[in-house]
Scaffold this motif. Structure first.
Motif, short mmCIF file in Angstrom:
data_model
loop_
_atom_site.label_atom_id
_atom_site.label_comp_id
_atom_site.label_asym_id
_atom_site.label_seq_id
_atom_site.Cartn_x
_atom_site.Cartn_y
_atom_site.Cartn_z
N TYR A 34 30.46 6.25 3.48
CA TYR A 34 29.19 5.53 3.35
C TYR A 34 28.27 6.15 2.30
O TYR A 34 27.10 6.41 2.55
CB TYR A 34 28.49 5.41 4.70
N CYS A 55 25.98 0.87 8.05
CA CYS A 55 26.61 -0.12 7.16
C CYS A 55 27.84 -0.79 7.76
O CYS A 55 28.12 -1.94 7.49
CB CYS A 55 26.98 0.54 5.85
N TRP A 117 30.15 9.57 10.72
CA TRP A 117 29.90 8.41 9.87
C TRP A 117 30.79 7.27 10.37
O TRP A 117 31.86 7.03 9.88
CB TRP A 117 30.20 8.74 8.40
#
Length: 118
Positions: A34, A55, A117
């Motif tokens: 990301y 995201c 993440w």
């Protein structure tokens, strides 16, 4: 005057500080996942909390800002603890401990198992 071990006194923690705050922010620019979003590095008691827009939409379907990691310095042990957020139940879980901040940041930047993440 000599101080004994049994004396109680408050000592200011070395964390958070501006030097390490900038160091963490710069290190996150080199992360593997990301890279197109800008994470936030927030100062907390004894460390830093990292947040980022979601995201992947795996954690927040609307792409809102989520917790990524909590970096805490243990003054007693002199080491760093890296915690990850269990978003399903909303609690921080200990991921690992490191003697040096650089080692912790390398682990966080790589995140081979996508624990942070997501």
């Amino acid at each position: 005057m000599r101080r004994t071990v049994t004396e109680t006194h408050s000592v200011a923690s070395a964390q958070p500080n501006e030097f390490d705050h900038r160091r963490i922010t710069r290190a996150l620019e080199q992360r593997r996942r990301y890279r197109y979003v800008t994470p936030l590095v927030l100062k907390t008691a004894n460390g830093y909390r990292i947040q980022s827009p979601c995201c992947s939409r795996n954690v927040d379907a609307d792409g809102g800002v989520i917790d990524i990691a909590l970096l805490l310095f243990d003054d007693r042990k002199g080491n760093w603890r890296l915690l990850r957020k269990d978003h399903a139940i909303g609690v921080w879980e200990l991921d690992s401990e490191f003697a040096r901040l650089a080692e912790l940041l390398d682990h966080l930047k790589e995140d081979a198992e996508r624990r942070f993440w997501q």
